[in-house]
Scaffold this active site. Structure first.
Site, short mmCIF file in Angstrom:
data_model
loop_
_atom_site.label_atom_id
_atom_site.label_comp_id
_atom_site.label_asym_id
_atom_site.label_seq_id
_atom_site.Cartn_x
_atom_site.Cartn_y
_atom_site.Cartn_z
N GLY A 118 34.97 13.14 47.80
CA GLY A 118 33.91 12.28 47.29
C GLY A 118 33.36 11.28 48.31
N ASP A 149 32.99 19.93 46.70
CA ASP A 149 31.88 19.52 45.83
C ASP A 149 31.11 18.36 46.46
OD1 ASP A 149 33.79 17.53 45.28
OD2 ASP A 149 33.33 17.46 43.14
#
Ligand code: QUE
Length: 358
Positions: A118, A149
């Site tokens: 993140g 991601d």
């Protein structure tokens, strides 16, 4: 009184975001994601703000990722997965990643420390990404039943096929020299100069990418070559990781197993979630010919499946909560992850799909 998890200041027209959970390596909570979204939106419309900077508090970490330990705990306490939080955490986080990528003002990321998961998503989509000798980059999510991601899958999908797959699947850590070579960062500034770089940006308050470049260039230097992985191993990585199936990559690693570097990479791969390996490879191969926007929409489909039918919570339990490092992956070997299962992670979510504006 609890300290703020993220601090917003504006100084001479420069909006500064400081991730402020140094004891947790500045891992992102849902509250931090929401607050950053809100402030970026308001600074974008505010004519007195010329540019934005993001940094991490403390001297070790920019940001180690999403606080997946807290996320898992809260989702389980609420009777999930899924819950409202498991849906909205990633929804708002990926919305933030996209916002940064097309921000209307210079967005300067000072990634002076660990920049993983993140943390990559709130920094590396910015217009200016400044690393130091303390920067350590990785997308390590296959270790916890996830995949690269936060638009990191898109970034890695744009690289050479072999290098992109190696970083995605192994979750390999690389430093500034290699990051600059791969164009994942725009500048290198040694950590002793980061403080004066910040002061210089604030005193000049640049309002264009070119003006920001002119300032950063004054403090830039060449990264050290000592901790490059690519200088010695780039050709080998390309040889083993340019395939489009996990089986072929495993076979090639086995064939070249007398090589010490590849042997270590292969050992790492064998500990990752088999489902994560297969979906991550498919993801980054698709990402190479997608826009960031469409790739994030795909990631949101994938992450919801990881929460509901994948290995995500089990990976977090084994690696970060109980720390037994013995995840019970389901299935537990790559042969048992068939095409039908892989395809489930790419199915659309209907009304629940991520929607990104412009
Ligand atoms: C893979 C990951 C993460 C990880 C470890 C992995 C990740 C993440 C953290 C993390 C680190 C420190 C913390 C925290 C979480 O570890 O994404 O709460 O204090 O955020 O192997 O993807």
């Amino acid at each position: 009184m609890m300290q703020d998890e993220v601090i917003f200041t504006s100084d001479n027209g420069v909006g500064v975001i400081t991730l402020n959970r140094p004891e947790r390596l500045n891992a992102l909570t849902y509250s931090m994601v929401q607050q950053i979204n809100k402030n970026l939106n308001s600074w974008e419309m505010n004519d007195s703000i010329n540019c934005v900077m993001i940094q991490g508090a403390g001297d070790r970490s920019f940001c180690a990722g999403g606080d997946v330990v807290k996320l898992r705990k809260e989702v389980l306490a609420d009777g999930g997965p899924p819950t409202n939080l498991s849906k909205s955490f990633f929804y708002d986080e990926y919305t933030l990643n996209y916002k940064i990528s097309n921000y209307k003002k210079p967005f300067i990321s000072l990634i002076n420390g660990f920049t993983m998961g993140g943390g990559v998503g709130v920094s590396m989509h910015g217009s200016h990404v400044v690393a130091s000798e303390k920067t350590m980059f990785a997308m390590p999510e296959t270790a916890i039943g996830l995949f690269p991601d936060v638009g990191g899958g898109w970034l890695l999908g744009q690289l050479d096929k072999g290098i992109g797959a190696w970083l995605s699947l192994v979750g390999a850590r690389i430093k500034a020299h290699d990051l600059l070579k791969l164009k994942l960062i725009t500048h290198y500034v040694s950590s002793e100069n980061v403080e004066i770089l910040k002061n210089s940006i604030i005193s000049s308050s640049p309002n264009s990418n070119q003006k920001v470049n002119n300032i950063i260039d004054q403090f830039s230097s060449k990264p050290q070559t000592e901790d490059s992985v690519l200088i010695d191993n780039e050709e080998l990585i390309k040889k083993a990781f340019s395939y489009d199936t996990i089986e072929q990559i495993f076979n090639e690693c086995e064939r070249l197993v007398e090589n010490e570097f590849l042997r270590v990479q292969y050992e790492e791969l064998k500990h990752k979630s088999p489902t994560s390996l297969k979906i991550s490879l498919k993801q980054i191969r698709k990402a190479s010919h997608m826009s960031l926007k469409d790739e994030l929409i795909m990631e949101y489909r994938m992450v919801q499946r990881c929460v509901e039918i994948g290995d995500f919570f089990e990976g977090v339990r084994a690696m970060l909560v109980d720390k037994d490092r013995k995840p019970n992956w389901k299935p537990n070997n790559i042969q048992d992850v068939d095409e039908t299962r892989v395809n489930l992670f790419f199915e659309d979510l209907g009304d629940l799909d991520l929607i990104l504006k412009n």
